[in-house]
Design a protein around this motif. Sequence first.
Motif, PDB file in Angstrom:
ATOM      1  N   ASP A 145       0.878  -1.094   0.063  1.00  0.00           N
ATOM      2  CA  ASP A 145      -0.054   0.130   0.117  1.00  0.00           C
ATOM      3  C   ASP A 145       0.879   1.201   0.002  1.00  0.00           C
ATOM      4  OD1 ASP A 145      -1.657   1.845   0.418  1.00  0.00           O
ATOM      5  OD2 ASP A 145      -2.444   1.282   2.469  1.00  0.00           O
ATOM      6  N   GLU A 146       0.997   1.789  -1.193  1.00  0.00           N
ATOM      7  CA  GLU A 146       1.984   2.828  -1.274  1.00  0.00           C
ATOM      8  C   GLU A 146       1.469   4.364  -0.830  1.00  0.00           C
ATOM      9  OE1 GLU A 146       4.278   2.659  -4.781  1.00  0.00           O
ATOM     10  OE2 GLU A 146       3.881   0.576  -4.862  1.00  0.00           O
ATOM     11  N   THR A 147       0.421   4.231  -0.363  1.00  0.00           N
ATOM     12  CA  THR A 147       0.010   6.029  -0.039  1.00  0.00           C
ATOM     13  C   THR A 147       0.403   6.298   1.252  1.00  0.00           C
ATOM     14  OG1 THR A 147      -2.132   4.719   0.702  1.00  0.00           O
ATOM     15  CG2 THR A 147      -2.201   5.539  -1.298  1.00  0.00           C
ATOM     16  N   GLU A 148       0.542   7.384   1.246  1.00  0.00           N
ATOM     17  CA  GLU A 148       1.025   8.300   2.580  1.00  0.00           C
ATOM     18  C   GLU A 148       2.040   7.583   3.542  1.00  0.00           C
ATOM     19  OE1 GLU A 148      -1.924  10.278   5.077  1.00  0.00           O
ATOM     20  OE2 GLU A 148      -3.492   9.329   3.747  1.00  0.00           O
ATOM     21  N   LEU A 149       3.238   7.147   2.658  1.00  0.00           N
ATOM     22  CA  LEU A 149       4.447   6.633   3.488  1.00  0.00           C
ATOM     23  C   LEU A 149       5.409   7.782   3.602  1.00  0.00           C
ATOM     24  CD1 LEU A 149       4.760   3.442   0.981  1.00  0.00           C
ATOM     25  CD2 LEU A 149       3.796   3.555   3.532  1.00  0.00           C
ATOM     26  N   SER A 150       6.117   7.671   4.630  1.00  0.00           N
ATOM     27  CA  SER A 150       7.344   8.615   4.794  1.00  0.00           C
ATOM     28  C   SER A 150       8.505   7.869   4.579  1.00  0.00           C
ATOM     29  CB  SER A 150       7.018   9.418   5.828  1.00  0.00           C
ATOM     30  OG  SER A 150       7.000   8.843   7.044  1.00  0.00           O
ATOM     31  N   TYR A 151       9.626   8.333   4.402  1.00  0.00           N
ATOM     32  CA  TYR A 151      10.873   7.766   4.432  1.00  0.00           C
ATOM     33  C   TYR A 151      11.759   8.458   5.195  1.00  0.00           C
ATOM     34  CZ  TYR A 151       8.973   5.815   0.243  1.00  0.00           C
ATOM     35  OH  TYR A 151       8.381   4.948  -0.956  1.00  0.00           O
ATOM     36  N   LYS A 152      12.658   7.519   5.845  1.00  0.00           N
ATOM     37  CA  LYS A 152      13.929   8.214   6.415  1.00  0.00           C
ATOM     38  C   LYS A 152      14.953   7.486   5.833  1.00  0.00           C
ATOM     39  CE  LYS A 152      16.277   9.267  10.568  1.00  0.00           C
ATOM     40  NZ  LYS A 152      16.516   8.806  11.912  1.00  0.00           N
ATOM     41  N   ILE A 153      15.966   8.349   5.127  1.00  0.00           N
ATOM     42  CA  ILE A 153      17.181   7.802   4.371  1.00  0.00           C
ATOM     43  C   ILE A 153      18.274   8.171   5.608  1.00  0.00           C
ATOM     44  CG2 ILE A 153      18.216   7.782   2.337  1.00  0.00           C
ATOM     45  CD1 ILE A 153      15.609   6.614   1.697  1.00  0.00           C
ATOM     46  N   ASN A 212      14.573  12.775   3.260  1.00  0.00           N
ATOM     47  CA  ASN A 212      13.291  12.167   3.663  1.00  0.00           C
ATOM     48  C   ASN A 212      12.500  11.820   2.204  1.00  0.00           C
ATOM     49  OD1 ASN A 212      13.868  14.438   5.931  1.00  0.00           O
ATOM     50  ND2 ASN A 212      12.642  12.222   6.452  1.00  0.00           N
ATOM     51  N   THR A 213      13.279  11.817   1.107  1.00  0.00           N
ATOM     52  CA  THR A 213      12.614  11.331  -0.130  1.00  0.00           C
ATOM     53  C   THR A 213      12.895   9.945  -0.518  1.00  0.00           C
ATOM     54  OG1 THR A 213      14.268  12.486  -1.616  1.00  0.00           O
ATOM     55  CG2 THR A 213      12.316  13.640  -0.770  1.00  0.00           C
ATOM     56  N   ASP A 214      12.160   9.223  -1.253  1.00  0.00           N
ATOM     57  CA  ASP A 214      12.206   7.982  -1.752  1.00  0.00           C
ATOM     58  C   ASP A 214      13.410   7.949  -2.796  1.00  0.00           C
ATOM     59  OD1 ASP A 214      10.736   9.005  -3.709  1.00  0.00           O
ATOM     60  OD2 ASP A 214       9.533   7.140  -4.178  1.00  0.00           O
ATOM     61  N   ASN A 215      13.702   9.286  -3.615  1.00  0.00           N
ATOM     62  CA  ASN A 215      14.618   9.160  -4.488  1.00  0.00           C
ATOM     63  C   ASN A 215      15.260  10.272  -4.305  1.00  0.00           C
ATOM     64  OD1 ASN A 215      13.847  10.825  -7.038  1.00  0.00           O
ATOM     65  ND2 ASN A 215      12.041   9.764  -6.110  1.00  0.00           N
ATOM     66  N   GLY A 216      16.718  10.664  -4.954  1.00  0.00           N
ATOM     67  CA  GLY A 216      17.372  12.067  -4.759  1.00  0.00           C
ATOM     68  C   GLY A 216      18.910  11.643  -5.090  1.00  0.00           C
ATOM     69  N   VAL A 217      19.471  12.926  -4.587  1.00  0.00           N
ATOM     70  CA  VAL A 217      20.909  12.814  -4.774  1.00  0.00           C
ATOM     71  C   VAL A 217      21.406  13.521  -3.561  1.00  0.00           C
ATOM     72  CG1 VAL A 217      22.983  13.350  -5.910  1.00  0.00           C
ATOM     73  CG2 VAL A 217      20.934  13.128  -7.187  1.00  0.00           C
ATOM     74  N   LEU A 218      22.380  12.680  -2.804  1.00  0.00           N
ATOM     75  CA  LEU A 218      23.072  13.017  -1.644  1.00  0.00           C
ATOM     76  C   LEU A 218      24.400  13.362  -1.545  1.00  0.00           C
ATOM     77  CD1 LEU A 218      21.099  10.701   1.077  1.00  0.00           C
ATOM     78  CD2 LEU A 218      21.273  13.049   0.927  1.00  0.00           C
ATOM     79  N   GLU A 219      24.871  14.511  -1.123  1.00  0.00           N
ATOM     80  CA  GLU A 219      26.106  14.767  -1.353  1.00  0.00           C
ATOM     81  C   GLU A 219      27.044  14.223  -0.124  1.00  0.00           C
ATOM     82  OE1 GLU A 219      26.779  18.674  -3.015  1.00  0.00           O
ATOM     83  OE2 GLU A 219      28.389  18.901  -1.623  1.00  0.00           O
ATOM     84  N   TYR A 253      30.083   2.142   2.913  1.00  0.00           N
ATOM     85  CA  TYR A 253      29.164   2.893   3.359  1.00  0.00           C
ATOM     86  C   TYR A 253      27.845   2.104   3.522  1.00  0.00           C
ATOM     87  CZ  TYR A 253      31.657   7.261   2.672  1.00  0.00           C
ATOM     88  OH  TYR A 253      32.610   8.203   2.700  1.00  0.00           O
ATOM     89  N   THR A 254      26.835   2.476   4.504  1.00  0.00           N
ATOM     90  CA  THR A 254      25.647   1.729   4.394  1.00  0.00           C
ATOM     91  C   THR A 254      24.586   2.731   4.048  1.00  0.00           C
ATOM     92  OG1 THR A 254      26.426   0.311   6.067  1.00  0.00           O
ATOM     93  CG2 THR A 254      24.272   0.492   6.143  1.00  0.00           C
ATOM     94  N   PHE A 255      23.778   2.278   3.046  1.00  0.00           N
ATOM     95  CA  PHE A 255      22.515   3.076   2.921  1.00  0.00           C
ATOM     96  C   PHE A 255      20.962   2.446   3.568  1.00  0.00           C
ATOM     97  CE2 PHE A 255      18.756   4.412   0.215  1.00  0.00           C
ATOM     98  CZ  PHE A 255      19.308   5.505  -0.349  1.00  0.00           C
ATOM     99  N   LYS A 256      20.706   3.336   4.537  1.00  0.00           N
ATOM    100  CA  LYS A 256      19.770   2.836   5.293  1.00  0.00           C
ATOM    101  C   LYS A 256      18.116   3.416   4.974  1.00  0.00           C
ATOM    102  CE  LYS A 256      18.568   1.808  10.162  1.00  0.00           C
ATOM    103  NZ  LYS A 256      18.896   1.799  11.430  1.00  0.00           N
ATOM    104  N   VAL A 257      17.456   2.468   4.662  1.00  0.00           N
ATOM    105  CA  VAL A 257      16.109   3.124   4.441  1.00  0.00           C
ATOM    106  C   VAL A 257      15.157   2.668   5.548  1.00  0.00           C
ATOM    107  CG1 VAL A 257      14.119   3.266   2.890  1.00  0.00           C
ATOM    108  CG2 VAL A 257      16.464   2.745   1.896  1.00  0.00           C
ATOM    109  N   GLN A 258      14.350   3.728   6.162  1.00  0.00           N
ATOM    110  CA  GLN A 258      13.383   3.349   7.150  1.00  0.00           C
ATOM    111  C   GLN A 258      11.949   3.881   6.491  1.00  0.00           C
ATOM    112  OE1 GLN A 258      15.779   5.184  10.041  1.00  0.00           O
ATOM    113  NE2 GLN A 258      15.289   3.495  11.556  1.00  0.00           N
TER     114      GLN A 258
END
Length: 594
Positions: free
Chosen positions: A216-224, A238-245, A265-270
Amino acid sequence: YVHGGILYPRITETRELVSLDGLWHFSLNINGSFNEKIGLSGNTNDKDIHLMPVPSSFNDIPTTLDARDHLGPVRYERSFRVPSGWQGEKRIWLRFGSVCYSAEVYINDKLALTHEIGHLPFTGEITSLLNNADNVIKVIVDTTLTSTTVPQGYTATLPGGVKKLKYTFDFFNYGGIDRPVVLYTTSQTYIDDINIITTVDGDKGLVSYKTTVKGDETELSYKISILDANNEVVGESNTDNGVLEIKDAHFWWPYLMHDDPGYLYTFKVQLYDSNNLLLDSYSQPFGIRELAWNSTTFTINGKPVYLRGFGRHEDSDIRGKGLDLPLIIRDHNLMRWIGANAYRTSHYPYAEEIMDMADRLGIMIIDEVPAVNTENFSNDLLENHKRSLTELFLRDKNRPSVVMWSIANEPRTQLPESQDYYNHVSAHIKSFDKTRPITIANIYGFDVDHSGQFLDILGVNKYVGWYEYAGDLETVVSGMISQAEGWHKKHNKPVFVTEYGADAMEGLHILPDYLWSEEYQVKLMSEYFKAFDQLRDQGWFVGEMIWNFADFKTANDIRRVGGNKKGMFTRQRQPKNSAHFLRKRYWLLANKLN
Ligand code: GCB
């Protein structure tokens, strides 16, 4: 981005995992009706039932030819219980690291999963098929190869009527559940996939990412979060896609090119729901590095690389291609001892646990699909070949160690019809990955080849002094140089040697050097080294990979004595004279070039 979830199964804040490795029941002779095949005909009292370890290839565990050279399906089965805490809210998944060649998986006699093309993982949700009490899992494994499997093989009927599997490649066609089997959980809405692409900008690392969620993909939030090797947070979003520097990034460097190679490194998605409840959490290791190539050079983070490595096999006594952690660590210790910085996963994708070692140690991988000696090009074959590349990409796309895709080993590229075929295969992998170069380990000469135009870096397999001019070492330098030069001149691309070598029977000493002796293997190598040094001076020669790291098992063949003996190490991973000789060269090159 191309996606599809085949994330490595890990225990996280939200995911649990149970291993199904161990001893399974195994049944060889299950040809016949469907009921007999999946064991419904009561033949569990069959004398053919053995205990079989998982993970392992099955062939060398029993003592019979019937098992070793088995043609057709075999059955694995075991019972298991699902932890009581798993009942209710969670999705329950079943995942195989690999089954060779094909698998049909039944849970409580209902078909749950199927997969073809060994050496690659597959997974599926099995929640609705499970009982609260005991469950039975059966896996029908078939090692049969045909003209459209990857790799190809055929069933020959021999005089007298017996049928046997035949193939043109020389490594033994091991079969079975050769990598780990796990059950794991996710929430109903879960992280299905993560794609990470990194680039380097001065001291900074740029991490472009995209996470894919299913459910169920509605109203989800992300912590990357991006964590460094000390678990310090160095990037957040806090976005599901992007570019981090990442400032002052620790780049991923190959072994001996830097004092801290293989930095991860570790890429952690919550993933949270609308009430801020943690639904799913997943941590993906990755490295920051950028590859580039032109007509002469292959670079990592802007520095030219010279590959010093091996062709290898997943192969050892008794377990065949079965995952074996002591062996994996021993092999990587030997590679560091010898000063190698690269290997090709000839001639199929290696276990994820092996790839993890390469990521951590800074070993560069030429990642190869199971397409070896491809011939009889057809559309069905092409589709399977493309699928194997897609699955390989989905599994390995985030691995910094993977610096090149090898789309084939020694295909029949002298045939005109190979042109169209490799045009399609290369376009396929290019359609989802432009960050890595592609290659083929080619044996047909540049003058007859039809594939070089589609490749970025040209891999050359060359056996002058062995299959050509056996015993005539005077032919090596000019034979090697003229072939490599021919490829470069024709295509104006970097060239590396993906195979060269000679068999040596450990302990066979003959002076002056004679075929199959340890002396001959070393002498042949010294001739190739002269050729490689002259080629390196020309400025477009980017690496040398000897065939093979260790001796390995082959099918019965009058050209083989107990297997292929081109190893620097024996099958038991002890050095031949050649290993000591190669070590001198690789350390010298490492000190000179890095
Ligand atoms: C090759 C193949 C490799 C063999 C090797 C050999 O060209 O790519 O699979 O094992 O030669 O030793 O014959």
